[in-house]
Design an enzyme around this catalytic site. Structure first.
Site, PDB file in Angstrom:
ATOM      1  CG  HIS A  67      26.101  11.352  18.406  1.00 57.31           C
ATOM      2  ND1 HIS A  67      26.666  11.410  17.153  1.00 57.31           N
ATOM      3  CD2 HIS A  67      26.859  10.475  19.104  1.00 57.31           C
ATOM      4  CE1 HIS A  67      27.715  10.604  17.097  1.00 57.31           C
ATOM      5  NE2 HIS A  67      27.853  10.024  18.280  1.00 57.31           N
ATOM      6  CD  GLU A  68      26.743   9.955  22.780  1.00 53.87           C
ATOM      7  OE1 GLU A  68      26.745   8.698  22.786  1.00 53.87           O
ATOM      8  OE2 GLU A  68      27.675  10.630  22.321  1.00 53.87           O
ATOM      9  CG  HIS A 108      26.008   5.507  20.035  1.00 54.93           C
ATOM     10  ND1 HIS A 108      26.601   4.700  19.096  1.00 54.93           N
ATOM     11  CD2 HIS A 108      26.685   6.693  19.986  1.00 54.93           C
ATOM     12  CE1 HIS A 108      27.588   5.356  18.494  1.00 54.93           C
ATOM     13  NE2 HIS A 108      27.657   6.565  19.017  1.00 54.93           N
ATOM     14  CD  GLU A 164      29.628   7.527  15.708  1.00 57.77           C
ATOM     15  OE1 GLU A 164      29.352   8.749  15.726  1.00 57.77           O
ATOM     16  OE2 GLU A 164      29.764   6.848  16.751  1.00 57.77           O
TER      17      GLU A 164
END
Length: 495
Positions: A264-265, A268, A294
């Site tokens: 997830h990170e 980003h 996102e």
């Protein structure tokens, strides 16, 4: 020879970007390595830097140069885009007095400190005064911004994360999502759950850490232009395309937490690393909205990380670190990582229930801003909505109202961008499949670079040259909607 209007603006943008990076570095340190007793000074430091950033953006010479530059004709599309973005940022910042900017920064530092103490003890009362203060300041901020025509105070805060988005658009969109998500949850959870017994037990934290670094390398995260650390709540911060910080969290009995937090990170982080570095001193070197940002984290976490091709490539690598997984097939592992449950914690939620967690928070934020809900009543309101939307009721505040750090930062208006990100992600991934021949085959080989290349071209490198929805529309042929997301979930979980 006096500066031209554009030279004045270019110098101001470079200084604003530098101050923003310094502020982000202080925030990263606060969540990773800062000693507990440093919180008081950190509030002063952030207040000073964010105050200086606000003053630079709203300084009279900048306002004058902006007006002069707008009056001049320019054939440079980047300059025209920068003027548009600067006008938006300047006008928004100019409505807020510097004292309020500094007060919010100090309240945020105090809020994070109070939230950590409350979370450790499970006592919401230890956080409530800090949240009351942040809510009052955000109301003052929303009032200073002024509600957009036909809108309400929440729109003024939402605009800071998702320019152009309105409650009037979100409410029917979220109502539609609930209308088909709740039946889908009921349908899927009525079936026998997939076997995930092999994910129970102890998974060595150091081996988990090493695997997350392997994942970062595989997705294309440049560790010479970024780093990963650990934090209570995983997050990412981009100081510059050459300096991107991400964090993960590791539990020895929950191996999927570290894996999916890192993916997830990393999503980003990849966005930040592939922003237009040639514009690093410009306001264009940023994402146009948090929803689009996102979309990248949710795309890598879910549409890639929870796919069967991905685990065909990466399960053997994981099993080399954890021999207990050696007899598990990719198909069985795929079903296990896509287990649907009525759970309490958003960051651990599956794809089907996740957006119901966001609807819960959106409803509570609206009620707080509209004055229909008091902070002291927030835990009970949370628990009731959790039971209504998700079918589960928290037994402790740390699994309910205290689970997210966002309200400790006073980030009212931020949560809806998670759902917007999910919707954009489904549309972008569907378009990438059309645009990259044999994409699933490449994912199955562990070759993730073709996907990264497509995303960098169609999303990352554009920066703020265009609005978020325009970027998605250009890449996919469609704007914001839930049709691609519904088709994706229905196909995957209806099988």
């Amino acid at each position: 020879m006096p500066e031209t209007a554009w030279e004045t603006l270019s110098r101001a943008m470079a200084e604003i970007r530098a101050l923003s990076g310094a502020s982000a570095l202080l925030q990263w340190d606060q969540e990773t390595y800062m000693p507990p007793k440093g919180s008081g000074a950190r509030g002063d430091q952030l207040a000073a830097i964010q105050g200086a950033q606000h003053e630079r953006l709203t300084a009279p010479p900048v306002a004058e140069a902006l007006a002069r530059a707008e009056a001049e004709r320019t054939a440079d599309p980047d300059r025209a885009a920068a003027l548009r973005v600067l006008r938006f940022d300047h006008d928004r910042a100019a409505r807020i007095p510097g004292d309020l900017v500094r007060a919010i920064a100090q309240a945020q530092a105090a809020g994070v400190d109070a939230w950590k103490a409350a979370r450790d003890t499970g006592d919401f009362g230890r956080f409530a005064p800090a949240l009351e203060r942040l809510l009052a300041l955000r109301r003052e901020q929303a009032s200073a911004y002024g509600a957009p025509a036909g809108g309400e105070p929440y729109d003024a805060l939402l605009e800071g994360y998702e320019p152009g988005m309105r409650v009037a658009r979100l409410e029917p969109l979220f109502a539609r999502l609930v209308s088909w998500l709740v039946p889908l949850v009921e349908k899927v959870t009525a079936r026998p759950p997939p076997d995930d017994a092999f994910l129970r037990g102890r998974f060595d934290p150091e081996q988990q850490w090493q695997f997350t670094l392997e994942l970062l390398d595989a997705v294309g995260f440049d560790r010479e232009a970024g780093r990963q650390d650990r934090s209570i709540h995983p997050f990412s911060l981009g100081l510059d395309p050459g300096d991107v910080r991400v964090t993960t969290r590791i539990f020895e009995d929950l191996p999927l937490s570290a894996i999916f937090s890192t993916l997830h990170e990393a999503g980003h982080g990849l966005y930040e690393q592939h922003l237009p570095a040639e514009l690093r001193r410009s306001v264009l070197c940023a994402a146009p909205s948090m929803g689009l940002h996102e979309s990248q984290s949710r795309l890598w976490e879910n549409l890639v990380g929870r796919s069967l091709p991905f685990w065909r490539a990466f399960l053997p690598r994981l099993a080399r670190r954890f021999p207990a997984l050696e007899g598990v097939s990719p198909e069985v592992f795929f079903r296990a990582v896509n287990r649907v449950e009525r759970s309490l914690v958003r960051v651990e939620a599956d794809e089907v229930t996740y957006n119901l967690h966001i609807v819960l928070r959106f409803e509570l934020e609206l009620a707080l801003l509209r004055g229909k809900l008091a902070v002291k009543d927030l835990p009970e309101a949370w628990d009731a909505r959790s039971e209504r939307l998700l079918g589960v009721r928290p037994a402790a505040a740390r699994d309910g109202v205290l689970q997210d750090i966002h309200w400790a930062w006073g980030e009212l208006g931020y949560f809806p961008t998670y759902t917007l990100g999910n919707l954009y992600a489904a549309s972008l991934f569907a378009a990438a499949r059309r645009g990259v021949p044999g994409l699933d085959d490449e994912l199955g080989k562990g070759n993730l670079r073709p996907l990264l290349g497509w995303l960098a071209e169609h999303v990352h490198r554009i920066g703020r040259r265009k609005e978020a929805e325009d970027i998605v529309r250009d890449a996919t042929g469609n704007g914001l909607g839930d049709r691609d997301f519904e088709a994706y979930l229905t196909e995957k979980y209806g099988a």
